[in-house]
Design an enzyme around this catalytic site. Sequence first.
Site, PDB file in Angstrom:
ATOM      1  N   SER A 195     -93.408  34.088 -40.046  1.00 22.83           N
ATOM      2  CA  SER A 195     -92.414  35.040 -40.529  1.00 22.83           C
ATOM      3  C   SER A 195     -92.745  36.464 -40.088  1.00 22.83           C
ATOM      4  O   SER A 195     -91.873  37.202 -39.612  1.00 22.83           O
ATOM      5  CB  SER A 195     -92.328  34.971 -42.056  1.00 22.83           C
ATOM      6  OG  SER A 195     -91.441  35.935 -42.565  1.00 22.83           O
ATOM      7  N   ASN A 196     -94.017  36.860 -40.223  1.00 21.98           N
ATOM      8  CA  ASN A 196     -94.356  38.242 -39.875  1.00 21.98           C
ATOM      9  C   ASN A 196     -94.162  38.496 -38.382  1.00 21.98           C
ATOM     10  O   ASN A 196     -93.760  39.588 -37.980  1.00 21.98           O
ATOM     11  CB  ASN A 196     -95.773  38.586 -40.343  1.00 21.98           C
ATOM     12  CG  ASN A 196     -96.858  38.072 -39.422  1.00 21.98           C
ATOM     13  OD1 ASN A 196     -97.218  38.702 -38.434  1.00 21.98           O
ATOM     14  ND2 ASN A 196     -97.398  36.891 -39.741  1.00 21.98           N
ATOM     15  N   CYS A 250    -104.604  34.035 -49.344  1.00 27.69           N
ATOM     16  CA  CYS A 250    -104.744  35.472 -49.090  1.00 27.69           C
ATOM     17  C   CYS A 250    -104.648  36.235 -50.409  1.00 27.69           C
ATOM     18  O   CYS A 250    -103.745  35.982 -51.214  1.00 27.69           O
ATOM     19  CB  CYS A 250    -103.645  35.943 -48.146  1.00 27.69           C
ATOM     20  SG  CYS A 250    -103.635  37.738 -47.904  1.00 27.69           S
ATOM     21  N   CYS A 276    -105.000  39.912 -39.273  1.00 27.00           N
ATOM     22  CA  CYS A 276    -105.317  40.754 -40.424  1.00 27.00           C
ATOM     23  C   CYS A 276    -106.561  40.166 -41.093  1.00 27.00           C
ATOM     24  O   CYS A 276    -106.956  39.027 -40.821  1.00 27.00           O
ATOM     25  CB  CYS A 276    -104.145  40.795 -41.400  1.00 27.00           C
ATOM     26  SG  CYS A 276    -103.766  39.192 -42.166  1.00 27.00           S
ATOM     27  N   GLU A 335     -95.222  30.276 -48.521  1.00 30.07           N
ATOM     28  CA  GLU A 335     -95.682  31.291 -49.467  1.00 30.07           C
ATOM     29  C   GLU A 335     -94.706  31.458 -50.623  1.00 30.07           C
ATOM     30  O   GLU A 335     -95.108  31.536 -51.792  1.00 30.07           O
ATOM     31  CB  GLU A 335     -95.875  32.635 -48.760  1.00 30.07           C
ATOM     32  CG  GLU A 335     -96.342  33.732 -49.703  1.00 30.07           C
ATOM     33  CD  GLU A 335     -96.340  35.106 -49.060  1.00 30.07           C
ATOM     34  OE1 GLU A 335     -96.035  36.083 -49.776  1.00 30.07           O
ATOM     35  OE2 GLU A 335     -96.639  35.201 -47.856  1.00 30.07           O
ATOM     36  N   HIS A 356     -99.782  30.257 -39.635  1.00 31.95           N
ATOM     37  CA  HIS A 356     -98.778  29.909 -38.642  1.00 31.95           C
ATOM     38  C   HIS A 356     -99.245  30.310 -37.248  1.00 31.95           C
ATOM     39  O   HIS A 356     -98.735  31.255 -36.652  1.00 31.95           O
ATOM     40  CB  HIS A 356     -97.440  30.566 -38.988  1.00 31.95           C
ATOM     41  CG  HIS A 356     -96.717  29.877 -40.093  1.00 31.95           C
ATOM     42  ND1 HIS A 356     -95.821  30.511 -40.917  1.00 31.95           N
ATOM     43  CD2 HIS A 356     -96.764  28.591 -40.532  1.00 31.95           C
ATOM     44  CE1 HIS A 356     -95.344  29.660 -41.795  1.00 31.95           C
ATOM     45  NE2 HIS A 356     -95.902  28.485 -41.586  1.00 31.95           N
ATOM     46  N   HIS A 389     -90.052  28.973 -47.250  1.00 34.26           N
ATOM     47  CA  HIS A 389     -91.337  29.357 -46.660  1.00 34.26           C
ATOM     48  C   HIS A 389     -92.457  28.971 -47.618  1.00 34.26           C
ATOM     49  O   HIS A 389     -92.341  29.111 -48.839  1.00 34.26           O
ATOM     50  CB  HIS A 389     -91.350  30.859 -46.397  1.00 34.26           C
ATOM     51  CG  HIS A 389     -92.536  31.339 -45.630  1.00 34.26           C
ATOM     52  ND1 HIS A 389     -93.756  31.569 -46.217  1.00 34.26           N
ATOM     53  CD2 HIS A 389     -92.702  31.644 -44.313  1.00 34.26           C
ATOM     54  CE1 HIS A 389     -94.620  31.988 -45.307  1.00 34.26           C
ATOM     55  NE2 HIS A 389     -93.997  32.041 -44.138  1.00 34.26           N
ATOM     56  N   CYS A 392     -97.592  43.741 -48.157  1.00 38.19           N
ATOM     57  CA  CYS A 392     -98.883  43.706 -47.473  1.00 38.19           C
ATOM     58  C   CYS A 392     -98.990  44.859 -46.475  1.00 38.19           C
ATOM     59  O   CYS A 392     -98.119  45.043 -45.622  1.00 38.19           O
ATOM     60  CB  CYS A 392     -99.026  42.360 -46.759  1.00 38.19           C
ATOM     61  SG  CYS A 392    -100.439  42.245 -45.659  1.00 38.19           S
TER      62      CYS A 392
END
Length: 479
Positions: free
Chosen positions: A393-394, A228, A134, A258, A164, A256, A359
């Site tokens: 995670s994504n 980000c 992204c 974030e 990651h 996590h 997101c």
Amino acid sequence: MKLSPFALLAITTTTSATVSSAFVLPQTSSSTFLRTASTETNFNLGMVPGSDTSTSTPITTEEEQKALSKKAQRLQFMKSDQFYRNGFKEVRKDVEDVMENQFKSNLVDTLKSNSFVIEREGVRVHLASDFGFCWGVERSIALAYEAVKHFPDRKVHITNELIHNPEVNDNLQAMEVNFIEKNADGQGGKDFSVVGEKDVVILPAFGASFEEMKLFNEKDVEVVDTTCPWVSKVWNTVDMHQKKGLTSVIHGKYAHEETVATTSFCEDYICVKNMDEAKMVTDYILNGGDKAAFLEYFKNAVSEGFDPDTMLKNLGLANQTTMYKKETRAIGQLLQKTMMEKYGPVDADKHYMEFDTICDATQERQDAVHELVENADKLGLDFILVVGGWDSSNTAHLLEIPMNAGIRSFHINRAECISADNTITHRTMDGEIVTEPFITDLGKNVVMGVTSGASTPDAAVQDSLDSIFMLSKLAGSDE
């Protein structure tokens, strides 16, 4: 029009964060900022949606410092001459060339130009229509690489993995960037004693905690912030929660990176990682229960001094940007229903609000995998390959979609997971790393789907596909 992370330097922010009053999370656009320069929401590498760009009077006393919100203090940190968010133009072209060489894939370009389908060595590949890097990840890498080149004689540290992805972090280590280690006590703290005066500290794409930013602001170091902008948007949202007297409900994994950063900017919060935990919260809101047992279960996922009897009366929802978007929406609907049942439809909006912090890039990649899954029978897919970091995670959520649909799927973190003996080492939905036989019948043509996480370069996808092509080719030569 596709924008490089470097082109985004010239774009400025023109809008504020979207707020959904009462209950419904608004639908987000299907386009990402990497692909289109929106006239409504544009980003500079240093700006975020909903950010406060106004100037402010410098803090002069300790009392004034304490009176400021964490967001206001963060904005003060960012005004320092030693805080960088816009990169370094004099090295930009060199960095752009390096990133092109490291991450570009001719094979992936061919797939995109051929309706996302290609056939080689008896393997037919269907690439998801949205996949891979992204723009936020590209921006983060660009800023980090530029920092290393701009400060060639300085010791450069990073507070965590930049993203990651193993290849990207390996590249940074090869550039002699020091990854700050966690303390051995297992409490999640880090050993910042290694950071000396005049050193450079990179904040990763996930962001850094308020406490870390405060520490670096007090040290004589250069800070390069690659956070980000979508993560910063979440921080602005939880600040809005505080101003409205709301407890932040964070849909995310409390450990996590974030979410650790996000909760550090909260006052009162509780993290729920899935619908089951959200139901535990809503059940307590409606029925009460064993307070001690509730706090024991959520002991690592709530703010200090959290009291569910008083702090679950007024809630605001936000999320870790890489979570499963449909689950966040479902949790929002559950909280909405709960507050209506508890306080009635007239007063419910006084007790609950939602803010759009999901997101777009995460959702687009999930939608593209859903499309592969829905057409799996028509395409004749034997399996779906998901490429991305095992701690991403994504990427993990991309695996869940085909697995929950009963489609054989594998999540690998690099091409070396595919072995010449036709075995594959992959991460399961439960997080276990296992090795098992891969392609069940190399004697027939293989039809596969492939996607990659938002932190995965195209080159990693090409390397993985090349390994599969080689397996099929070797099988054909043995016949």
